[in-house]
Design an enzyme around this catalytic site. Structure first.
Site, PDB file in Angstrom:
ATOM      1  N   GLU C  51       0.805  -1.229   0.000  1.00  0.00           N
ATOM      2  CA  GLU C  51       0.000   0.000   0.000  1.00  0.00           C
ATOM      3  C   GLU C  51       0.829   1.267   0.000  1.00  0.00           C
ATOM      4  O   GLU C  51       0.418   2.291  -0.563  1.00  0.00           O
ATOM      5  CB  GLU C  51      -0.953   0.008   1.193  1.00  0.00           C
ATOM      6  CG  GLU C  51      -2.073  -1.026   1.126  1.00  0.00           C
ATOM      7  CD  GLU C  51      -1.648  -2.409   1.602  1.00  0.00           C
ATOM      8  OE1 GLU C  51      -0.469  -2.581   2.006  1.00  0.00           O
ATOM      9  OE2 GLU C  51      -2.488  -3.323   1.575  1.00  0.00           O
ATOM     10  N   HIS C 120     -10.329  -4.376  11.643  1.00  0.00           N
ATOM     11  CA  HIS C 120     -11.106  -4.276  10.403  1.00  0.00           C
ATOM     12  C   HIS C 120     -12.437  -3.562  10.584  1.00  0.00           C
ATOM     13  O   HIS C 120     -13.361  -3.766   9.810  1.00  0.00           O
ATOM     14  CB  HIS C 120     -11.336  -5.670   9.820  1.00  0.00           C
ATOM     15  CG  HIS C 120     -10.094  -6.315   9.297  1.00  0.00           C
ATOM     16  ND1 HIS C 120      -8.992  -6.558  10.080  1.00  0.00           N
ATOM     17  CD2 HIS C 120      -9.770  -6.769   8.063  1.00  0.00           C
ATOM     18  CE1 HIS C 120      -8.059  -7.145   9.353  1.00  0.00           C
ATOM     19  NE2 HIS C 120      -8.496  -7.282   8.129  1.00  0.00           N
TER      20      HIS C 120
END
Ligand SMILES: Cc1ncc(C[n+]2csc(CCOP(=O)(O)OP(=O)(O)O)c2C)c(N)n1
Ligand SMILES: Cc1ncc(C[n+]2csc(CCOP(=O)(O)OP(=O)(O)O)c2C)c(N)n1
Ligand SMILES: [Mg+2]
Ligand SMILES: [Mg+2]
Lengths: 350, 322, 350, 322
Positions: C51, C120
């Site tokens: 990322e 998450h």
């Protein structure tokens, strides 16, 4: 009591805690003071420029029985390690049901005002405050720098110690011996009647200077230094505002979602304090830009004493006091105007 | 390094236990007893078991999102694991963590991790602790082929190389990162090639051969215990099922032949065959193992089911240590 | 007008913009829809799990004439790329004196409520809002999801599109053709008289449901969806509060330094709005914990309709209305109590 | 690849210009004309000049905190550079950036960068743009030995390897990262060894020999232009001065003999000697070059000094593009 610099106070804190507890180790790409000399290369470790692994190692070694101090140097550099902070450090204890403790202290310098431009002039405290799970200290004096860092190192949780660059060379009295300052306790630096000014780090001094100045005009300013950002000592701040009815918060971060925004919200949502609030809350923050390099621009981007003064006048204005106030407020108007100028976004929207 | 019957039986039991645990977890997720995401370890059992078979309880490991196998191999209690998957108070994390965050610090399992590569730095910290303790302890870091594309992989191996940390990096190269074949992640098929530049040995081992994994790990661990530093071990393996599931079982996207070929190399059948050939275990004894696993799992499910859900009043508990 | 899901709306936005402008490319570890089929592997690129480099590549390719869409998948994963966001993306244009534009769109899903636990289930909008230099959108309906994402892709600045996971499968009418929603414009979703409720993402629906319910009790609730977080449409929110005199903000992030804190501050600092404010601002936010996995705990951690209702009652209570209100407020008290429970830190301090 | 006199004169001029620019910048920082931090490039001139000597203006480079040399070599105007260091409106960033943030997109200089390793991902983006444009353009990424310890180094080389990006990674190994010798950062002395695992050539070159740097870069660039992918070039060099200065010049911490040995390998003297030996330039011509540089720099300083400071009223300008 000795008069030492902010930097010396921080170095003393680390050295004293390393002497006190052999499980304390310190890691960073560079050190102030000479911990390697006293504690050796095993406990005072020069690291590669790898902040992400360093930050996670802090958790791993802390979860294995040690008490690491991880020094990112500048808060700027911590962002390459943000995954380890956000996804690991701030969640690891709770996520694992409290089965292990992670006594790690993360240190970094913050702030602008010394011509280092956008990347090296950041004060993003609020990005950490938003993460439930980290304790955060932000000292404004050598005594608090030493006392809070020592408390952070002894704390059994991840604690972030933000250390304002502009204060490094400032001096102040520091008690002799094992000087500790408890995490989570604000300090009323000056008692006042008319308005409460909450300052952060460098701006505690600035707020005190302005308070002194305004005392001459018959305005009585109470100055509060939160000293710890998480847990925030809301009781002390609310008690002050309940008394003065006015709040000014001074923070060198941009206003949006800043510590200043949080303090404003903590006041606006508390029924008793809200009822006591006589004027709109004043945020004296940095302009919504990356801190620019050129001195005139950097000066304009960061809060100034004039900005603080203007905000205090506004707070008093808005609750209508004597004409002398009004004139004074106007005289500070321009700078106040700039400080309060919304970013283009707001401008477009307004 | 000849293995005695107890050792072989122990490894076989652990591998079957891991497989059955995850096969049941899939069913229980479909049944709605388990929430969130489940990442089955089925097919990779030889890696976790082979590696952990040479570790002491005081050695520390970090795991991944696909962590059930690592937990079981390191000695975690499947009853508390199942209770965690069920979100109950007797789970390892009192129901706060779930599948991706099971940890058991008491047996040196420093946690599954929902972040790809997130465990690598933490494992280096555990290795630093072992180095500072100076008692010959080691740390082991499990991570996937996909994780080797993250910067944390590089930083971890680099600092381990510079500081000669007592750590073994176990890359479970199961050929895929989610639905992406390893070629999407890396210029070549192997991860081990990175080791040399970090000044550590990098070996490739058949990750479906528990004995090979055990032998290679034993060597790397011995090296670390002697203070000679870190190693990277790439275990070539394959997951039999989907990457992850929530409520429904996802459709298979990988070539059927590829799956078949790997299933033909079943690590459990392989160890069972070895045990039979060497006369270390009889067919009956292996059957008995399977039966024991079944009852252990039913017992774990019963334990989990009997455990209460957490009380919302305890929402803020465990946030900060005193 | 067609009825499609939030997810389909987002996929349409990307596909339409890629058709419209060949310089638009999209990169991520996975895709919804099948952009590779229509646009080929050169413009729709599967990436390694990297990322940080992906985020910086977005800037480099944007600064070189393309219009990349970088999809982090979950906001969780963006934290390994935070250096590129904080130190590069948010500062690059200003720092370089505006000599180049960086038309990059960063996308990610946010939020909890589906049992994915701490890492998450995050909604850290405010950490981005604090960074002067990024535009940020947060749609709550399929139509806004499509219209805002299309506007983001056409915008010449880095824009972050936060896409609420819990809304993915929700459906709603989406205008045919080239549907654009301007960045920086809030929407009054329901006109009301007594209290203003600002909801974010999933909580816009929840606020509307509560408003409908309370209409039966004679409480008239105005519901506002900011839709864009930066630039925030403060004018619309202030105008509403000037009318109702009461503000409730619903946000599934923890309260501290959240978007809700900022909205509260924007109200408390504006003289006219402050004077019109009749009750303390109510923040209905997540509890200050990483989102826990177990359903009863997750449910308790995130805002509920009961929490929103209780906050509305409190706002009305504190400005003293009929006894029926009072009873109702009390009936919702327990949950309100929990929602407002300060974290242990505050508890210690209070 | 024989060089003609114009090419040699051009490179020599650029190298002298870089050196004099930074020597003057140090004095001007002490004099308080420049603010913040200055990171002199003195001693490393052969790297920037050798690399950029084979690039087109349309090729894009990213730089570091030590970026003055890269800017000058890529063709930036030293008058606007100096004005930026002075914090004036005619600076490249209108005074908003300063030394660590000089950029000139018009000549393909995508920016200095205050973040170690921060330019690597951006350079990969520029390379992706070149690949998508399909006109044979390349990107070049300058970074230091210290930056090779950052995860972004790994991610950048990995994706460049997987996508065969037209990029050349130039590691300027000047033996130190701030006050830490390369041994603190890496298990071995070389960075080039990482290349192989990324499926790209990794070469080590004498970074004080501009002709060697030029030749090695030419080969890597040609490879990239042909669509054959990325390369890593490690240039061994040395900085003559301190890592960085603010108001005062820091004390030297490196061994005196080490510094002397490297100064004896002065890249400028070396190219001048080459030019004289080959009869490409006369001593007078070289003297003339030096004189020209001096006046160019005085002119840049005068330009900077004459430029006004930014007006605080423009504080919010340049934040967002329309
Ligand atoms: C930093 C980060 N990026 C992306 C994801 C989403 N994700 C979860 S698992 C996974 C694939 C990981 O592949 P690998 O490392 O090979 O492990 P495997 O699933 O094959 O066991 C991805 C992309 C994540 N969890 N963390
Ligand atoms: C992420 C990050 N960490 C730390 C720093 C502080 N820092 C600035 S320059 C530098 C040394 C860099 O060394 P190297 O990459 O070899 O470049 P050199 O200075 O030798 O040219 C360090 C540690 C930084 N700017 N960014
Ligand atoms: Mg894999
Ligand atoms: Mg260097």
């Amino acid at each position: 009591m000795r008069e030492i610099t902010f930097q010396q106070a921080l170095d003393e804190a680390v050295a004293e805690e390393m002497r006190r507890d052999a499980r304390v180790i310190t890691m960073g790409t560079d050190f102030t003071g000479d911990p390697v000399k006293e504690f050796g290369p095993a406990r005072a470790r020069f690291t590669p420029i790898s902040e992400a692994v360093l930050t996670g190692m802090g958790l791993g070694v802390a979860g294995s029985g040690f008490r690491p101090i991880v020094n990112w140097r500048m808060v700027t550099f911590s962002f390459v390690a943000m995954d380890q902070i956000v996804n690991q450090a701030s969640k690891i204890r709770y996520m694992f049901g409290g089965q292990a403790d992670f006594p790690v202290t993360y240190r970094c310098s913050t702030g602008g005002g010394i011509g280092l431009a956008a990347q090296h002039s950041q004060s993003p405290y609020s990005m950490w405050m938003h993460l439930a799970g980290l304790k955060i200290v932000l000292p404004a004096t050598p005594a608090d720098a030493k006392g809070l860092l020592k408390s952070a190192i002894r704390d059994n949780n991840p604690v972030v110690s933000f250390e304002c660059s502009r204060l490094n060379t400032s001096t102040g009295p520091v008690p002799d011996g094992d000087h500790l300052v408890p995490i989570g306790v604000a300090e009323v630096k000056r008692v006042g009647r008319d308005v409460t000014v909450v300052g952060l780090a460098y701006y505690v001094r600035e707020a005190l200077a302005v308070a002194e100045e305004l005392a001459g005009e018959g305005i009585s300013v109470e100055v509060i230094d939160p000293r710890t950002l998480v847990p925030m000592d809301v009781a002390t701040i609310r008690a002050s505002v309940r008394k003065t009815g006015r709040l000014v918060v001074v923070d060198e971060a941009p206003a949006t979602c800043s510590a200043a925004a949080e303090i404003a919200a903590l006041i606006a949502e508390d029924p008793t304090t809200f009822r006591a609030l006589r004027a709109p809350v004043q945020r004296v923050c940095a302009a919504p830009v990356p801190v620019p390099y050129s001195p005139p621009l950097e000066g304009a981007a960061l809060p100034s004493r004039g900005d603080i003064k203007a905000a205090i006048y506004r707070a008093i204005e808005d609750t209508g006091r004597s004409g002398s106030r009004r004139r004074a407020a106007v005289s500070a108007g321009a700078s106040a105007g700039r400080r309060r100028r919304p970013d283009r976004a707001d401008a477009a929207a307004e | 390094m000849e293995l005695d019957r107890a050792q072989v039986a122990g490894m076989l039991h652990a591998m079957i236990l891991i497989r059955e645990f995850d096969e049941r977890a899939i069913q229980l997720r479909v049944a709605g007893k388990i929430y969130g995401a489940v990442h089955p370890y089925v097919g990779q059992e030889a890696v976790a078991v082979g590696v952990c078979s040479v570790l002491a309880v005081t050695d520390r490991v970090t795991s991944t999102h696909r962590g059930h196998g690592h937990c079981i191999a390191k000695g975690a209690d499947i009853r508390r694991m199942m209770a965690e998957l069920f979100g109950r108070v007797d789970g390892y994390c009192k129901g706060k963590g779930g599948s991706m965050h099971i940890a058991d610090f008491a047996v040196g399992m420093l946690g599954a991790n929902g972040i790809v590569g997130g465990g690598l730095p933490i494992a280096c910290g555990a290795a630093l602790a072992a180095q500072l303790e100076g008692k010959g302890g080691v740390a082991v870091c499990f991570f996937g082929d996909g994780a080797a594309a993250e910067g944390e992989f590089h930083e971890a191996l680099n600092i381990a190389g510079v500081w000669r940390l007592p750590i073994v990096f176990i890359c479970e190269n199961n050929q895929y990162a989610a639905n992406n074949a390893v070629g999407v992640q890396h210029p070549g098929p192997d991860i081990a090639g990175h080791a040399a530049a970090f000044g550590m040995p990098g070996a490739i081992v058949d990750g479906n051969d528990v004995l090979a994994v055990r032998a290679a790990t034993a060597e790397a661990v011995a090296r670390a215990r002697r203070g000679e530093g870190s190693s990277l071990l790439e275990c070539k393996t394959y997951r039999w099922h989907f990457h992850a599931m929530r409520a429904a079982i996802p459709a298979e996207t990988r070539p059927a032949e590829e799956i078949a070929a790997w299933k033909a190399r079943d690590p459990i059948a392989r160890l069972a065959g070895y045990a039979l050939d060497r006369g270390l275990l009889t067919a009956d004894e292996i059957e008995a193992l399977r039966a024991r696993v079944k009852s252990e799992i039913e017992d774990a499910i019963a334990f989990a089911d009997a455990s209460p859900f957490p009380d919302p009043k305890d929402l803020l508990v465990d946030m900060f240590a005193d």
